[in-house]
Scaffold this active site. Structure first.
Site, PDB file in Angstrom:
ATOM      1  N   THR A   1     -13.069  -4.025  -5.244  1.00 15.83           N
ATOM      2  CA  THR A   1     -13.815  -4.416  -4.048  1.00 15.83           C
ATOM      3  C   THR A   1     -12.872  -4.796  -2.912  1.00 15.83           C
ATOM      4  O   THR A   1     -12.772  -5.964  -2.506  1.00 15.83           O
ATOM      5  CB  THR A   1     -14.784  -5.566  -4.384  1.00 15.83           C
ATOM      6  OG1 THR A   1     -14.165  -6.471  -5.320  1.00 15.83           O
ATOM      7  CG2 THR A   1     -16.063  -5.052  -4.990  1.00 15.83           C
TER       8      THR A   1
ATOM      9  N   GLU B   1      -8.581   7.592 -10.560  1.00 18.14           N
ATOM     10  CA  GLU B   1      -9.026   7.515  -9.168  1.00 18.14           C
ATOM     11  C   GLU B   1      -9.124   8.918  -8.550  1.00 18.14           C
ATOM     12  O   GLU B   1      -8.151   9.426  -8.023  1.00 18.14           O
ATOM     13  CB  GLU B   1      -8.067   6.635  -8.359  1.00 18.14           C
ATOM     14  CG  GLU B   1      -8.012   5.203  -8.864  1.00 18.14           C
ATOM     15  CD  GLU B   1      -7.202   4.276  -7.968  1.00 18.14           C
ATOM     16  OE1 GLU B   1      -7.012   4.598  -6.771  1.00 18.14           O
ATOM     17  OE2 GLU B   1      -6.756   3.236  -8.462  1.00 18.14           O
ATOM     18  N   TYR B   2     -10.317   9.550  -8.594  1.00 17.63           N
ATOM     19  CA  TYR B   2     -11.597   9.105  -9.174  1.00 17.63           C
ATOM     20  C   TYR B   2     -12.258  10.339  -9.774  1.00 17.63           C
ATOM     21  O   TYR B   2     -12.004  11.456  -9.288  1.00 17.63           O
ATOM     22  CB  TYR B   2     -12.525   8.529  -8.092  1.00 17.63           C
ATOM     23  CG  TYR B   2     -11.948   7.396  -7.291  1.00 17.63           C
ATOM     24  CD1 TYR B   2     -11.998   6.080  -7.790  1.00 17.63           C
ATOM     25  CD2 TYR B   2     -11.345   7.621  -6.069  1.00 17.63           C
ATOM     26  CE1 TYR B   2     -11.476   5.036  -7.055  1.00 17.63           C
ATOM     27  CE2 TYR B   2     -10.814   6.573  -5.346  1.00 17.63           C
ATOM     28  CZ  TYR B   2     -10.865   5.286  -5.843  1.00 17.63           C
ATOM     29  OH  TYR B   2     -10.325   4.249  -5.133  1.00 17.63           O
TER      30      TYR B   2
ATOM     31  N   TRP C   1      13.284   3.834 -17.053  1.00 17.01           N
ATOM     32  CA  TRP C   1      14.344   2.833 -16.883  1.00 17.01           C
ATOM     33  C   TRP C   1      13.743   1.435 -16.859  1.00 17.01           C
ATOM     34  O   TRP C   1      14.234   0.528 -17.544  1.00 17.01           O
ATOM     35  CB  TRP C   1      15.120   3.112 -15.595  1.00 17.01           C
ATOM     36  CG  TRP C   1      16.313   2.224 -15.423  1.00 17.01           C
ATOM     37  CD1 TRP C   1      17.460   2.234 -16.174  1.00 17.01           C
ATOM     38  CD2 TRP C   1      16.483   1.189 -14.442  1.00 17.01           C
ATOM     39  NE1 TRP C   1      18.329   1.270 -15.718  1.00 17.01           N
ATOM     40  CE2 TRP C   1      17.759   0.615 -14.660  1.00 17.01           C
ATOM     41  CE3 TRP C   1      15.697   0.698 -13.408  1.00 17.01           C
ATOM     42  CZ2 TRP C   1      18.263  -0.422 -13.887  1.00 17.01           C
ATOM     43  CZ3 TRP C   1      16.191  -0.334 -12.618  1.00 17.01           C
ATOM     44  CH2 TRP C   1      17.459  -0.888 -12.864  1.00 17.01           C
TER      45      TRP C   1
ATOM     46  N   GLY D   1      -2.972   5.581 -15.002  1.00 13.41           N
ATOM     47  CA  GLY D   1      -3.607   6.176 -13.833  1.00 13.41           C
ATOM     48  C   GLY D   1      -3.069   5.584 -12.546  1.00 13.41           C
ATOM     49  O   GLY D   1      -1.864   5.468 -12.346  1.00 13.41           O
ATOM     50  N   GLY D   2      -3.987   5.227 -11.648  1.00  7.39           N
ATOM     51  CA  GLY D   2      -3.607   4.718 -10.343  1.00  7.39           C
ATOM     52  C   GLY D   2      -3.716   5.796  -9.275  1.00  7.39           C
ATOM     53  O   GLY D   2      -3.846   6.991  -9.559  1.00  7.39           O
ATOM     54  N   TRP D   3      -3.672   5.363  -8.031  1.00  9.33           N
ATOM     55  CA  TRP D   3      -3.876   6.272  -6.904  1.00  9.33           C
ATOM     56  C   TRP D   3      -2.874   7.422  -6.889  1.00  9.33           C
ATOM     57  O   TRP D   3      -3.228   8.591  -6.693  1.00  9.33           O
ATOM     58  CB  TRP D   3      -3.789   5.487  -5.590  1.00  9.33           C
ATOM     59  CG  TRP D   3      -3.960   6.341  -4.386  1.00  9.33           C
ATOM     60  CD1 TRP D   3      -2.983   6.863  -3.586  1.00  9.33           C
ATOM     61  CD2 TRP D   3      -5.200   6.810  -3.838  1.00  9.33           C
ATOM     62  NE1 TRP D   3      -3.535   7.606  -2.569  1.00  9.33           N
ATOM     63  CE2 TRP D   3      -4.896   7.592  -2.704  1.00  9.33           C
ATOM     64  CE3 TRP D   3      -6.543   6.627  -4.190  1.00  9.33           C
ATOM     65  CZ2 TRP D   3      -5.883   8.198  -1.928  1.00  9.33           C
ATOM     66  CZ3 TRP D   3      -7.523   7.236  -3.410  1.00  9.33           C
ATOM     67  CH2 TRP D   3      -7.187   8.008  -2.297  1.00  9.33           C
ATOM     68  N   ASN D   4      -1.600   7.117  -7.121  1.00  8.82           N
ATOM     69  CA  ASN D   4      -0.569   8.149  -7.017  1.00  8.82           C
ATOM     70  C   ASN D   4      -0.659   9.201  -8.115  1.00  8.82           C
ATOM     71  O   ASN D   4      -0.164  10.317  -7.941  1.00  8.82           O
ATOM     72  CB  ASN D   4       0.825   7.513  -7.029  1.00  8.82           C
ATOM     73  CG  ASN D   4       1.124   6.757  -5.751  1.00  8.82           C
ATOM     74  OD1 ASN D   4       0.493   6.973  -4.730  1.00  8.82           O
ATOM     75  ND2 ASN D   4       2.087   5.838  -5.818  1.00  8.82           N
TER      76      ASN D   4
END
Length: 368
Positions: A207, A143-144, A72, A100-103
Site C-alpha cells: 500500500t 510483480e505482477y 558474493w 521476485g521483486g520489481w527488477n
C-alpha cells in the site's frame, strides 16, 4: 451445552486477542553497497523489532529454479547465515526468503507458473533453499501476474502454484507469504483474490507508490484514503482480514517541480526528484535521507500524510504521525499486522532522533 458454547467462545476470543500481530521487515540486502551512513548490513538490524525478517531478493532462472542474485553477498559475505543467526537474538523471529521483486519482472514467473515441470523445479529448489539455510518460509513477490509481459492465465496459474507450494511445505511447517499490488485496478487484473488467500499464511499488501513523477504532477506516496480503499477492496474480494498485512513505505517518492512557487500536492512536475546521498536513485528518498534534509514540511490532514519541499524538489513520505494513522486503521479492521519496505531506509542510525522511529511506531501500536 450453552455453558460449553460460551466457554468455547471465550477461548476463541482470547486466542484472537492473544495472537501476536505480524511486523514483517523487508531487508534489501544490496544496501550493503550504499555510501556513508546509508551502508546497511546485518549488524544494523534490531531483531526484536520484527516478527518476520524478509531477506530480499532471490530470483529464478529459465528453468524455474530459485537462484541467488548476488552470490558474493549471500554466500561469500555470509549474509544468509548471519540473517538466520538473528534468531539467536529473538527466538520467535521468522526469517523468510523472498523471491521476485520489481527488477525480476514478470515474464519468467509467468512461464514458470504455467509449466508443471518448471513449477516442480521452483518448489523443489525452494525446499532445498529453506532446508539448507534454516529459513522459516518463503515470500513470493511476483510483480505482477497478468502484467509486464504476463498473460490472463497467470491469475489461475498463480493459484495452482500457491496450492502446490502449500502442499509441499506442509510436512515441514514452512510459512508461505506473498507480496501483492494494492490498488483495485492492478489487483483485480492480477489476482483471483479469494482463491490465493486460501493457500497462504499472509498477504503483504504493498500500500504505497500511489503517485509517481511519470504522471506529470506531485502526489502522495501513500495517502490514508488510498491505503484504506486498497485494503477494503481486498477484503471485499474475499481476503480475510487476519491474513492481510498492511504495507508501510520507509521512503518517499520525490518530484522535480515545474515551477518552484507551485509546491502543493497536485502541482505540475517535470520529472523525478534528485537522488539522495544514500539510496542513489532519482524519484526516491529514504526516510533517513528525508529527515535530515531540513526542507519545509507540511502535514496534510486530508490525506493523513506529510510532504516536504525545497527549491524545485518535492517529496511525499510517511512520518511517525502518518504511520500512527495507518496502524490505527489496521487495528480497527483486525488486520494481521504491518510490513515495511524497508529496514535500511528507516532512520536506523538515529541521525534524526531515536533509532528506527517509524518501525518503533509500528511496534508501539501493534505489539508493545
Amino acid at each position: 451445552m450453552a455453558k460449553l458454547l460460551a466457554l468455547l467462545a471465550v477461548l476463541c476470543l482470547s486466542q484472537v486477542i492473544g495472537a501476536e500481530r505480524i511486523v514483517n521487515c523487508y531487508w534489501g540486502t544490496w544496501a550493503n553497497y550504499n555510501s556513508g551512513n546509508g551502508k546497511f548490513d546485518v549488524s544494523n538490524i534490531d531483531a526484536g523489532l520484527c516478527t518476520h525478517l524478509s531477506y530480499s531478493f532471490f530470483g529464478i532462472n529459465d528453468s524455474g529454479e530459485i537462484v541467488s542474485l548476488d552470490t558474493w553477498l549471500d554466500y561469500d559475505l555470509g549474509f544468509i547465515s548471519q540473517a538466520v543467526g538473528l534468531k539467536n537474538q529473538n527466538s520467535n523471529l521468522k526469517v523468510l526468503a523472498v523471491v521476485g521483486g520489481w527488477n525480476e519482472g514478470s515474464t519468467k514467473y509467468s512461464a514458470m507458473a504455467r509449466d508443471w515441470y518448471k513449477r516442480q523445479n521452483f518448489i523443489n529448489s525452494a525446499l532445498n533453499l529453506l532446508r539448507n539455510h534454516g529459513f522459516d518460509g518463503l515470500d513470493l513477490d511476483w510483480e505482477y501476474p497478468n502484467q509486464r509481459g504476463g498473460n490472463w492465465d497467470d491469475r489461475a496459474n498463480f493459484v495452482t502454484l500457491l496450492r502446490e507450494i502449500k502442499e509441499a511445505f506442509a510436512p515441514y511447517g514452512y510459512e508461505l507469504g506473498i507480496a501483492v499490488g494494492a490498488g483495485e485496478s492492478l489487483a483485480s487484473g492480477s489476482y483471483e483474490i479469494a482463491n490465493i488467500a486460501q493457500h497462504v499464511n499472509f498477504i503483504n499488501v504493498m500500500t504505497y507508490d500511489f503517485a509517481m513523477a511519470s504522471e506529470g504532477k506531485t502526489g502522495f506516496n501513500a495517502p490514508q484514503w488510498a491505503v484504506e480503499n486498497a485494503i477494503n477492496f481486498w477484503m471485499s474480494q474475499g481476503a480475510p482480514a487476519n491474513k492481510l498485512v498492511l504495507g508501510v513505505g520507509m521512503y518517499g517518492r520525490s518530484f522535480q517541480l515545474s515551477d518552484n512557487s507551485q509546491n502543493w500536492p497536485g502541482a505540475p512536475c517535470r520529472g523525478e526528484g534528485a537522488a539522495g546521498p544514500y539510496s542513489g536513485s532519482t524519484g526516491y528518498l529514504g526516510y533517513n535521507e528525508i529527515c535530515q534534509n531540513n526542507w519545509h514540511t507540511v502535514f496534510d490532514y486530508d490525506n493523513a500524510a506529510p510532504y516536504a519541499f525545497s527549491g524545485d524538489q518535492w517529496v511525499s513520505f510517511d512520518n511517525v504521525l502518518s504511520v500512527q494513522y495507518k496502524m490505527d486503521f489496521a487495528l480497527r479492521n483486525n488486520l494481521a499486522g504491518a510490513m515495511i519496505w524497508s529496514l535500511e531506509t528507516d532512520d536506523f542510525r538515529g541521525n534524526c532522533g531515536e533509532t528506527y522511529p517509524l518501525l518503533k511506531t509500528i511496534n508501539r501500536k501493534l505489539r508493545w
